[in-house]
Design an enzyme around this catalytic site. Structure first.
Site, PDB file in Angstrom:
ATOM      1  N   HIS A   1       0.876  -1.181   0.000  1.00 46.03           N
ATOM      2  CA  HIS A   1       0.000   0.000   0.000  1.00 46.03           C
ATOM      3  C   HIS A   1       0.908   1.225   0.000  1.00 46.03           C
ATOM      4  O   HIS A   1       1.054   1.928   0.991  1.00 46.03           O
ATOM      5  CB  HIS A   1      -0.907  -0.041   1.242  1.00 46.03           C
ATOM      6  CG  HIS A   1      -2.076   0.884   1.189  1.00 46.03           C
ATOM      7  ND1 HIS A   1      -2.080   2.119   1.781  1.00 46.03           N
ATOM      8  CD2 HIS A   1      -3.302   0.738   0.618  1.00 46.03           C
ATOM      9  CE1 HIS A   1      -3.247   2.704   1.597  1.00 46.03           C
ATOM     10  NE2 HIS A   1      -4.010   1.892   0.882  1.00 46.03           N
TER      11      HIS A   1
ATOM     12  N   ASP B   1     -10.654  -3.300   1.597  1.00 45.15           N
ATOM     13  CA  ASP B   1      -9.918  -2.248   0.897  1.00 45.15           C
ATOM     14  C   ASP B   1     -10.363  -2.123  -0.562  1.00 45.15           C
ATOM     15  O   ASP B   1     -10.277  -1.046  -1.158  1.00 45.15           O
ATOM     16  CB  ASP B   1      -8.418  -2.528   0.958  1.00 45.15           C
ATOM     17  CG  ASP B   1      -7.592  -1.362   0.453  1.00 45.15           C
ATOM     18  OD1 ASP B   1      -7.584  -0.310   1.112  1.00 45.15           O
ATOM     19  OD2 ASP B   1      -6.968  -1.489  -0.634  1.00 45.15           O
TER      20      ASP B   1
END
Length: 478
Positions: free
Chosen positions: A225, A387
């Site tokens: 990420h 996510d």
């Protein structure tokens, strides 16, 4: 005997319905006898339903080894023996009868609870090794029949526990074979409360827990990420920590969260705090959650906030008019053209199925990530798959506003069902109104292929950040 009459009646009803049925009597804790009994059918069996069980309730201090072995034998040895006697690769359906005693625990049933929790773990392991099979461990509440004697029924009534009627239980069982239940590897059917409530003093003031960031920063949910050259803690990890902490502190599932906000994200560039504190403050039927850090000078910095609503169960919902899973176009380029910045472990947006500003539909599929041994998730929430809903919001902004973007918060989170682990599902993104020149407000809904709503994020605020486009593309690794 009553049992024999019930068996004969059941066999007659199955035959009358047009099916062929055979009844075999064998001790399933005897591997040789079980293998011999099933040998003629081994190449034909494509489904296994394991419902054996024995009770020997007793406080753990008074438990005898023989009683524990008697409880373990039919559930664990029996399952292992039957599974070994069949061709595992031929099994298309595996359904295990577990119990809420294993999911929540129950007074006097430590051995029974352990045996049933092993069934849950076995189901997850079997599904991982046989992904094409439909595997479900059903954690049943108490039925109004079977092991539940009139005396036990009276005890349940005193505790306010509703028994599952036989007809309802049969319907719930058959529904597990429907397409919409394909992702239910471990599921609770019946009352979502323990059979025996532990004595728990309700918190009347704030409760704070702390967590070191060191172990998390090396996990793929963070290392994949990356914006530019720096990993960033995903907002869903903070949301999952809030949900899990409230569940563990209060003992009640969290299915709804309101007003989740990102005040100051955490960039893992060497300047990040060593630890975070999470403070839970009861406020009526809700729990206000604040995630903060404190620097060396004692200054407190807020990072995330949310309001959890324990015990609230969202009303069932569906989405109509969804496209087929194999339509549209491949979405792989979204991770290389500056739309999304996520690395391999988080690349779960697979296809763009419907490309319209009024309704963007994506196909998603991701093997779940559970950092911190599940500390950053709850009973109905896991951060990796969640996510993907925020990623879908960024895709909408890029496609229809032509800008890179980042999420700022979510007005309401409804957790209907856990998102599937490694199985396909759909994400629908629709504008919700209320945005401005720099901020879009979206409704993002994850649903099963049949339209059953799994998770819904309402009021997802996404801020346009054109200056990040180069960092998005530059931070991507294959």
């Amino acid at each position: 005997m009553t049992g024999a009459r019930e068996i004969r009646r059941t066999l007659a009803e199955i035959s009358a319905a047009g099916s062929t049925v055979e009844y075999l009597a064998v001790d399933i804790t005897d591997p040789a006898a079980t293998a011999a009994a099933l040998a003629p059918y081994k190449e034909r069996v494509t489904g296994l339903v394991h419902g054996a069980g024995v009770l020997a309730d007793q406080l753990i201090a008074n438990k005898k080894a023989s009683e524990i072995e008697r409880v373990f034998a039919p559930k664990l040895t029996g399952l292992r023996t039957v599974a070994a006697a069949l061709d595992a690769d031929r099994l298309r359906h595996v359904v295990l009868f577990s119990s809420v005693a294993g999911f929540f625990g129950n007074r006097g049933q430590s051995d029974y609870a352990m045996a049933n929790e092993v069934l849950n773990a076995w189901a997850s392991s079997f599904k991982k090794n046989h992904p094409a099979a439909r595997v479900t461990s059903l954690n049943w509440g108490a039925w109004d029949s079977g092991m539940v004697s009139p005396e036990i029924k009276a005890v349940f009534r005193e505790r306010g526990i509703v028994l599952i009627p036989v007809e309802t239980g049969a319907r719930l069982f058959t529904e597990q074979f429907a397409a919409g239940r394909a992702a239910d590897v471990v599921t609770v059917l019946g009352p979502t409360t323990p059979l025996s409530e532990p004595e728990r003093s309700a918190a009347t003031g704030p409760v704070t827990v702390e967590r070191e960031l060191g172990a998390l920063t090396g996990h793929p949910i963070v290392t994949d990420h990356v914006i530019g050259d720096a990993p960033v803690l995903p907002a869903v990890a903070a949301l999952g920590w809030a949900i899990g902490a409230v569940e563990r502190a209060g003992g009640t599932p969290v299915r709804q969260v309101r007003d989740f906000a990102v005040h100051k994200g955490i960039v893992v560039d060497g300047t990040q705090p060593d630890r975070l504190s999470l403070t839970m403050t009861p406020a009526g039927d809700t729990v206000q959650v604040a995630i903060r850090s404190t620097d060396d000078k004692g200054a407190v910095r807020p990072h995330y906030g949310a309001v959890a609503v324990p015990g609230t169960v969202p009303a069932a919902a569906t989405v109509a008019g969804l496209p087929a899973l194999d339509g549209g176009r491949d979405a792989g380029e979204l991770y290389t053209d500056g739309t999304l910045f996520h690395g391999p472990a988080l690349r779960g947006v697979r296809r763009i199925l419907a490309e319209d500003a009024a309704r963007l539909v994506l196909r998603a599929e991701l093997a779940e990530l559970r950092p911190g041994d599940g500390a950053f998730g709850g009973s109905h929430f896991a951060p990796g798959t969640a996510d993907l809903l925020l990623q879908a919001g960024l895709v909408w902004v890029k496609l229809f506003e032509d800008s890179a973007s980042l999420p700022l918060g979510v007005a309401s989170v409804d957790l209907h069902h856990p998102l599937p682990d490694g199985e396909p599902f759909l994400i629908v993104v629709e504008p919700a109104g209320g945005g401005d020149a720099s901020t879009s407000v979206l409704t993002v809904t994850a649903c099963a292929p049949d339209g059953t709503v799994l998770v819904r994020f309402d009021g997802v605020r996404v801020v346009s950040a054109p200056q990040l486009a180069a960092k998005f593309a530059g931070g991507v690794s294959g």
